[in-house]
Structure formats: C-alpha cells, structure tokens
Design an enzyme around this catalytic site. Structure first.
Site, PDB file in Angstrom:
ATOM      1  N   GLY A  13       0.808  -1.212   0.000  1.00  0.00           N
ATOM      2  CA  GLY A  13       0.000   0.000   0.000  1.00  0.00           C
ATOM      3  C   GLY A  13       0.840   1.261   0.000  1.00  0.00           C
ATOM      4  O   GLY A  13       0.337   2.345   0.233  1.00  0.00           O
ATOM      5  N   CYS A  14       2.138   1.140  -0.281  1.00  0.00           N
ATOM      6  CA  CYS A  14       3.011   2.310  -0.208  1.00  0.00           C
ATOM      7  C   CYS A  14       2.783   3.267  -1.360  1.00  0.00           C
ATOM      8  O   CYS A  14       3.289   4.383  -1.337  1.00  0.00           O
ATOM      9  CB  CYS A  14       4.472   1.874  -0.177  1.00  0.00           C
ATOM     10  SG  CYS A  14       5.015   1.091  -1.703  1.00  0.00           S
ATOM     11  N   GLY A  15       2.093   2.820  -2.392  1.00  0.00           N
ATOM     12  CA  GLY A  15       1.733   3.737  -3.469  1.00  0.00           C
ATOM     13  C   GLY A  15       2.677   3.729  -4.638  1.00  0.00           C
ATOM     14  O   GLY A  15       2.318   4.153  -5.731  1.00  0.00           O
TER      15      GLY A  15
END
Length: 297
Positions: free
Chosen positions: A133-135
């Site tokens: 989910g770090c993008g």
C-alpha cells in the site's frame, strides 16, 4: 475473536456508524503471553488481544492485481476506495459490485468492474505481488509516480472548533485499536466536527482506502466534511485524500516534505501534529477559520 457488524451509510447527514459490513474473519485474536516486570522477574501468565493481519488478493475480472496485508473487515469498502485511489476507476458507478471469498492462506476480494472500465484496466494493468500500500511499489519510472486529478472545492472552510471536536470524538470511535493498540484509523467528520464514519486497519493506507470506499458507496460529497487520520501523513495519504476531492486533511502525526509539496499542488489544506491543544497548518491556512461563530441576532 471480534467481528464487526453491518452498519448503514447515509449520504444525507445520518451517522455513518463504525464498520461498513460484516467482517470476513476475526479482526482480533487473544493469545497467551508471559508478562515480566523489570523489578520482579517472576513471569506472570496472561493473555493479550492482537489485531489480525491477513493477506487479501485483490482481483479484477479474473486477473489478480495486488496482494494487500489488511485487517479482514470492511473489505467491500476497501475495494471501492482502493480502486479509486489506484486510478482503476474514477467513480463508484464504474464498479458493479465486490465480493469476498476464502483463498489459500487468506482472502480473495473479487471486484466486478463495468465492462469498458475492465478492458481499460487490463490494458494498463501492473501486477504487484506482496504490495504494502506504499503507493509506488512496482513502478519502474519516476514519471509514473501517481498524481491525483481531482481538485477540492475552493469554498470549503472548517472552523478550528470542528477540528478539535473531531479529534476528541475519534478516540472513542477506534473500537479495534482500543482493544489491540495496533491499528490505524481514518475518519470522516462533517463541517461541524461530528465524526460520521471511521474505518480501522493494520495499514494506514488501507484504513483511508476503506473510509474513502465507504464515502463513495454512500454518495457523500467531499465538500461536506473533512478527513482525519491517526497516522503520519506521507505523500500517498495526501494523494488518496486528493483522489476523493477532499479539501482538508488532518493528521495526528507529522507530514513528510513530499506530502506538504503534494498538498500544495493539489490545493489541499494539510493540518498535522494535531493535538488536543494545538494543530500545525502546513498548507491552505485560509480554509481553517479560527474565529468563533458570530452570535445569532
């Protein structure tokens, strides 16, 4: 051990209660422990509730997209919010539905996209395994770092008293964190500071995606409130807020330099290091009204 209960979401001012759907699995489990005091090294038997962390495979059509480590609750909300903030959809009506089913060692989140949107997604799909989910995991080029396209309503203002009220209310609404002390929360408050929705997750990004998904499903207009997050504010959190079209993001912890830069580019008001007595405004101070409301005639 703990499962959340279904709750309705109302776009028209009714409370959006904690939990947007039945949990797909227990969200907390109790494990045996040994507690040892420094002053008295004789161990004491005890038990401790732990937040459940579970891999969830997000699948569009029949094609896996990402494996996310999440708290297994509010996953339909997560499907909507994640799809928006990943740029897979631009609105809730491009998702025809979502369902959760057991998978090998975790869960499968099946997201049914509208046919045209699915074709476009498959044409640009990037497969990511073990995503956090770090993008930016799996991106090969700096030019591909995501940038939200939405712009907040320039006329939105929030009174400082509303921020204070939302912060005070949020603690009691973090049900799973109160039990485990191990999860993050994201909340939506109306312009008076009444907290209408809270989503929790072991991942701060996931908590915000769940909340954004709940707001999308409820048809909530982004100019009617503001976001509060209990985590640090990195650039991905700003990008997710901007994807929703939110005008104000309040974070309990500090932002990063890129978060401030992106908030400024998006025209987003970023207030952080929010405490019971102070809040530090990094961008968009014109939206925060510090004067008390005028008395009624």
């Amino acid at each position: 051990m703990r499962k959340t209960s279904p709750s309705p979401a109302s776009p028209s001012g009714g409370a959006l209660l904690p939990g947007g759907g039945e949990a797909a699995a227990d969200t907390a489990v109790r494990v045996p422990t040994r507690v040892i005091a420094y002053a008295d090294p004789e161990p004491r038997a005890d038990t401790r509730p732990l937040a459940v962390e579970m891999p969830v495979n997000v699948i569009y059509g029949s094609v896996p997209y990402a494996v996310m480590m999440t708290t297994p609750a509010d996953l339909v909300d997560f499907a909507y919010g994640f799809s928006l903030t990943e740029g897979i959809v631009r609105s809730a009506d491009e998702i025809r539905g979502a369902a959760v089913e057991p998978g090998d060692g975790g869960l499968r989140l099946l997201v049914d996209l509208a046919p045209g949107r699915l074709r476009e997604h498959l044409a640009r799909k990037r497969a990511i395994s073990g995503r956090t989910g770090c993008g930016v995991c799996g991106i090969d080029d700096l030019a591909d770092i995501p940038m939200a396209e939405s712009k907040p309503d320039a006329g939105v203002t929030v009174r400082l008293a509303a921020v204070e009220r939302a912060l005070a209310a949020l603690f009691d609404r973090q049900i799973l964190n109160r039990e485990t002390r191990a999860v993050h929360a994201a909340a939506w408050a109306d312009l008076d500071g009444q907290v209408l929705a809270v989503r929790e997750d072991v991942g701060r990004h996931n908590a915000l995606d769940k909340l954004i998904g709940a707001l999308l499903r409820a048809g909530t207009r982004p100019e009617t409130g503001f976001l509060v997050i209990t985590s640090r504010c990195s650039f991905e959190m700003v990008e997710k807020a901007a994807s929703l079209g939110a005008a104000v993001l309040v974070a309990i912890s500090a932002p990063t330099s890129l978060a401030v830069e992106r908030a400024r580019l998006h025209g987003l008001t970023l207030a952080a290091i929010a405490r019971s007595d102070t809040v530090t405004v990094f961008t968009g101070p014109e939206r925060l009204v510090t004067a008390p409301p005028a008395p009624s005639p």
